[in-house]
Design an enzyme around this catalytic site. Structure first.
Site, PDB file in Angstrom:
ATOM      1  N   CYS A  45       0.826  -1.225   0.000  1.00 44.79           N
ATOM      2  CA  CYS A  45       0.000   0.000   0.000  1.00 44.79           C
ATOM      3  C   CYS A  45       0.852   1.264   0.000  1.00 44.79           C
ATOM      4  CB  CYS A  45      -0.895   0.032   1.232  1.00 44.79           C
ATOM      5  SG  CYS A  45      -1.880  -1.407   1.444  1.00 44.79           S
TER       6      CYS A  45
HETATM    7  N1  SAJ Z   1       6.645   2.315   8.571  1.00 47.12           N
HETATM    8  C1  SAJ Z   1       7.654   3.167   9.010  1.00 47.12           C
HETATM    9  N2  SAJ Z   1       7.371   4.093   9.970  1.00 47.12           N
HETATM   10  C2  SAJ Z   1       6.114   4.223  10.488  1.00 47.12           C
HETATM   11  C3  SAJ Z   1       5.090   3.354  10.014  1.00 47.12           C
HETATM   12  C4  SAJ Z   1       5.377   2.422   9.063  1.00 47.12           C
HETATM   13  O1  SAJ Z   1       8.798   3.073   8.560  1.00 47.12           O
HETATM   14  O2  SAJ Z   1       5.910   5.065  11.377  1.00 47.12           O
HETATM   15  C5  SAJ Z   1       6.948   1.344   7.535  1.00 47.12           C
HETATM   16  C6  SAJ Z   1       6.643  -0.088   7.943  1.00 47.12           C
HETATM   17  O3  SAJ Z   1       7.777  -0.701   8.507  1.00 47.12           O
HETATM   18  C7  SAJ Z   1       6.280  -0.738   6.610  1.00 47.12           C
HETATM   19  C8  SAJ Z   1       5.662   0.406   5.827  1.00 47.12           C
HETATM   20  O4  SAJ Z   1       6.110   1.616   6.440  1.00 47.12           O
HETATM   21  O5  SAJ Z   1       7.410  -1.207   5.940  1.00 47.12           O
HETATM   22  C9  SAJ Z   1       4.147   0.373   5.799  1.00 47.12           C
HETATM   23  O6  SAJ Z   1       3.764   0.217   7.122  1.00 47.12           O
HETATM   24  P1  SAJ Z   1       2.193   0.319   7.539  1.00 47.12           P
HETATM   25  O7  SAJ Z   1       2.116   0.198   9.020  1.00 47.12           O
HETATM   26  O8  SAJ Z   1       1.583   1.479   6.890  1.00 47.12           O
HETATM   27  O9  SAJ Z   1       1.620  -1.048   7.012  1.00 47.12           O
HETATM   28  P2  SAJ Z   1       0.759  -1.388   5.744  1.00 47.12           P
HETATM   29  O10 SAJ Z   1       1.506  -1.248   4.485  1.00 47.12           O
HETATM   30  O11 SAJ Z   1       0.158  -2.713   6.038  1.00 47.12           O
HETATM   31  O12 SAJ Z   1      -0.347  -0.275   5.724  1.00 47.12           O
HETATM   32  C10 SAJ Z   1      -1.651  -0.567   6.069  1.00 47.12           C
HETATM   33  C11 SAJ Z   1      -2.433   0.364   5.224  1.00 47.12           C
HETATM   34  N3  SAJ Z   1      -3.790  -0.084   5.131  1.00 47.12           N
HETATM   35  C12 SAJ Z   1      -4.416   0.033   3.949  1.00 47.12           C
HETATM   36  O13 SAJ Z   1      -3.897   0.502   2.957  1.00 47.12           O
HETATM   37  C13 SAJ Z   1      -5.782  -0.483   3.890  1.00 47.12           C
HETATM   38  C14 SAJ Z   1      -2.384   1.776   5.773  1.00 47.12           C
HETATM   39  O14 SAJ Z   1      -3.445   2.547   5.197  1.00 47.12           O
HETATM   40  C15 SAJ Z   1      -2.548   1.835   7.253  1.00 47.12           C
HETATM   41  O15 SAJ Z   1      -2.341   3.180   7.667  1.00 47.12           O
HETATM   42  C16 SAJ Z   1      -1.514   0.959   7.902  1.00 47.12           C
HETATM   43  O16 SAJ Z   1      -1.804  -0.386   7.467  1.00 47.12           O
HETATM   44  C17 SAJ Z   1      -1.600   1.043   9.413  1.00 47.12           C
HETATM   45  O17 SAJ Z   1      -2.213   2.001   9.923  1.00 47.12           O
HETATM   46  O18 SAJ Z   1      -0.977   0.203  10.058  1.00 47.12           O
END
Ligand code: SAJ
Length: 430
Positions: A265
């Site tokens: 995403c």
């Molecule tokens: N990450 C960082 N720093 C942060 C948060 C995340 O480096 O503060 C990295 C994570 O390690 C990962 C990537 O970014 O590699 C994405 O992390 P994520 O927590 O956003 O996980 P996703 O990709 O599963 O995102 C999902 C998304 N959901 C949908 O698209 C329906 C996103 O919209 C959500 O915000 C996210 O989950 C969430 O809130 O956890």
């Protein structure tokens, strides 16, 4: 037509981390639920009541797996009053959206059409895709909107690994091609989701919501990743500073720096907006810059390891470096766009000896467990903050004579590690 009788049947195209929980939810709510997927192995597992991947929501509701009429035969679409498309929408190496899975799904719907069908798109798409690409596929096949079909968009919001939010309780936004379609879609989603469903003014607005939600996350991560690079030079611990800033109860939302942004995403969705806006003559400079910053983090992580090895006069070449974690985020088994891939390729270029270990992705691990992993490594790059890693006693590193650690997710006990005489470099945290 479908909207004149109780809707009883739903077909989900794409039984992945979005489609499968949705199909289970429909089955739980007594819809006659069909599941269509290209992957015969996945379909056979579902028929046996087994989940093709680890997800708490699925584990807890395994009974409903068997209620799904899973198949690889698109003819099942003929039975559905509602078809929900949950296929991947990745980007290519130039970060252009790849819409083939989506347009192929639409072709299947056309070939196996049932009059009056409500067609819902849940896959993440940029504003305009429904009106400009998907609707024409249906209309050019001779189908009439508002009679033969109704088209809507309800962007998925599944957060893999999330133990609180799931398909049954996440609020949604909804747009459709006509008021009648919107009403049908509203009825459907309200029947399966115990959370507010916000009706948008158009399909385009619904498409825009998702790319805005995820671009918001990407730019905020880029913000702290840039701060991390700056604070490494200023010798300020960014994790402590963000934790401090997060004590402000309003107008601040903590994000944390790391070895890069992975998943299906966040690193992908902004490009949908960037590319679509470009076609209309607008350049999203800020979104592009944020993407560049986040894409630079895997190399920054490898450079941090190079710096530590230089301090202890160890060459990268032929030094055994452990890649601790492969998945893109904690406690999931998902490699998509994982920063680990770029980090490993950079380490290979520097001719390091690489040992990979991820408890969630054993098939790509070079050792069977963490104990063996620690024994074999001279230095470590922590890539994924799996709970098993974040709770590891730092003495284990000392016991195994680990010389240097780059903590790619700032999740290890920095002070204890340094006190043990091990070189430590986090991301914005030294
Ligand atoms: N990450 C960082 N720093 C942060 C948060 C995340 O480096 O503060 C990295 C994570 O390690 C990962 C990537 O970014 O590699 C994405 O992390 P994520 O927590 O956003 O996980 P996703 O990709 O599963 O995102 C999902 C998304 N959901 C949908 O698209 C329906 C996103 O919209 C959500 O915000 C996210 O989950 C969430 O809130 O956890």
């Amino acid at each position: 037509m479908a909207n004149e009788k109780k809707v009883q049947s739903v077909a989900i195209i794409g039984l992945g981390y979005v489609g499968l929980p949705l199909a289970m939810r429909c089955a739980e709510k007594d819809y006659e639920t069909y599941g269509l997927d290209l992957d015969k192995q996945k379909v056979d597992m579902i028929k046996r009541g087994e989940s093709p991947f680890k997800e708490k929501f699925i584990e807890e509701r395994k009974a409903s797996l068997k209620k799904i009429k899973a198949s690889t035969d698109p003819a099942i679409l003929k039975h559905a009053d509602i078809v929900v498309v949950c296929v991947p929408t990745p980007v290519d190496e130039k970060f252009f959206p790849i819409l083939t899975p989506l347009s192929s799904a639409m072709e299947l719907i056309v070939k196996n059409h049932k009059a009056g069908q409500l067609i819902m798109i849940e896959s993440t798409i940029n504003p305009g895709i429904c009106d400009e690409i998907l609707m024409p596929i249906l209309v050019q096949a001779g189908l009439k909107e508002g009679a033969d079909f109704f088209l809507g968009h309800c962007p998925e919001r599944i957060n893999p690994g999330d133990i609180k939010w799931n398909v049954s309780n996440i609020p949604r936004v909804l747009g459709a091609s006509s008021p009648k379609g919107l009403e049908m879609a509203k009825k459907f989603y309200e029947s399966i989701i115990d959370a507010p469903i916000k009706l948008m003014g158009s399909i385009k607005e619904a498409e825009a919501c998702k790319v805005v939600e995820n671009s918001f996350r990407d730019i905020n991560i880029a913000f702290v990743n840039e701060l991390a690079k700056s604070f490494d030079k200023l010798e300020i611990d960014i994790k402590n500073v963000i934790d401090g800033a997060a004590t402000k109860p309003f107008a601040f939302m903590a994000h944390y720096p790391g070895r890069g942004v992975g998943g299906h995403c966040i690193p992908v969705d902004p490009y949908y907006l960037i590319e679509r806006a470009k076609e209309s003559g607008f350049d999203h400079k800020f979104l592009r810059t944020a993407r560049e910053i986040n894409n630079s983090m895997p190399n920054y992580t490898v450079e941090a390891m190079q710096d530590l090895l230089n301090e202890i006069k160890l060459p990268m070449k032929d030094t055994t470096i452990g890649v601790m974690g492969l998945s893109y985020k904690a406690n999931v088994d998902d490699l998509r766009e994982s920063p680990a891939i770029k980090i490993i390729s950079e380490l290979k270029k520097k001719k390091a000896k690489i040992i990979r270990y991820d408890p969630f992705i054993k098939k790509m691990s070079d050792v069977p467990d963490l104990k063996t992993f620690l024994k074999k490594c001279t230095a470590i790059i922590l890539v994924t903050n799996h709970s098993e890693f974040a709770t590891l006693d730092p003495k284990e590193f000392k016991k195994n004579n680990i010389k240097a650690i780059v903590d790619g997710m700032n999740c290890l006990e920095k002070e204890k590690i340094k006190k043990l005489g091990i070189k430590y470099h986090g991301i914005g945290r030294k």
